[in-house]
Design an enzyme around this catalytic site. Structure first.
Site: not given
Length: 219
Positions: A100, A102, A127
């Site tokens: 994860h 930002h 892709y």
């Protein structure tokens, strides 16, 4: 990164992989400060980056270890997104790594407006189809909100990524490295989409079908 480092299953190798991937993402601006987190499934639980850790400056020994019941065993205090990671693993047996960040372009996409709630970006490159797939939007809730974990868990077996509004992408794959590669492709596609005027048309369905049949990918 050598193939020998990817998902060997040993805690030591997984710790090194998490640190290597984190440093790479940080060095290239996919995450800043102490934002973002990474986890890996191990034989008796999970490894996850500590809360408020800088992904660019991690010590393998400080990676948090939690057992199969989610209890903290060693290392730093686990990220506040631990439950989100655990729910993904519980709902997709093939997942062995979650990343994860930002990432700037993806957060900007949520501010500017996504393509749709079920597909935040159109399939504009081959892709993107092969490495990412459909990415739904998860509407804003505070970081660590358990309702976000529940919403992502419900989708974990059908997609390999979601985009959190105002917070960035969560991507899961068969290793930490593979998750980071898919995240990079997702971020690059967002950057291309945001910088192109007029917006490009998605690939024709026949082109997507050809990619799926030729490369045995899921779309």
């Amino acid at each position: 990164m050598s193939s020998a480092m990817i998902n060997t299953g040993s805690d030591a190798a997984l710790r090194e992989e998490i640190c290597t991937v984190g440093a790479s993402l940080y060095a290239r601006g996919y995450t800043v400060g102490s934002a973002g987190n990474i986890s890996a499934r191990c034989e008796d639980g999970w490894l996850i980056t500590p809360t408020d850790a800088c992904l660019g400056r991690m010590d393998p020994a400080e990676i948090a270890k939690v057992d199969a019941q989610g209890q903290h065993v060693s290392g730093g205090r686990p990220s506040k997104t631990l439950e989100l990671h655990r729910r993904i693993y519980a709902n997709d047996a093939d997942t062995r790594g979650v990343v994860h960040t930002h990432s700037t372009s993806l957060v900007a996409l949520t501010l500017a407006g996504v393509w749709s709630d079920e597909d935040v970006l159109p399939p504009i490159t081959p892709y993107y189809v092969m490495k990412v797939g459909h990415v739904p939007l998860v509407r804003y809730r505070r970081p660590g909100d358990p309702q976000v974990a529940a919403e992502i868990a419900a989708r974990a077996a059908s997609v390999r990524a979601v985009l959190l509004e105002r917070l960035g992408p969560v991507v899961w794959e068969r290793s930490v490295s593979h998750a980071s590669w898919a995240l990079e492709e997702l971020e690059e596609t967002a950057r291309l989409w945001l910088m192109t005027t007029p917006r490009p048309e998605p690939l024709e369905q026949s082109a997507i079908d050809e990619l799926c049949s030729t490369f045995n990918v899921r779309w």
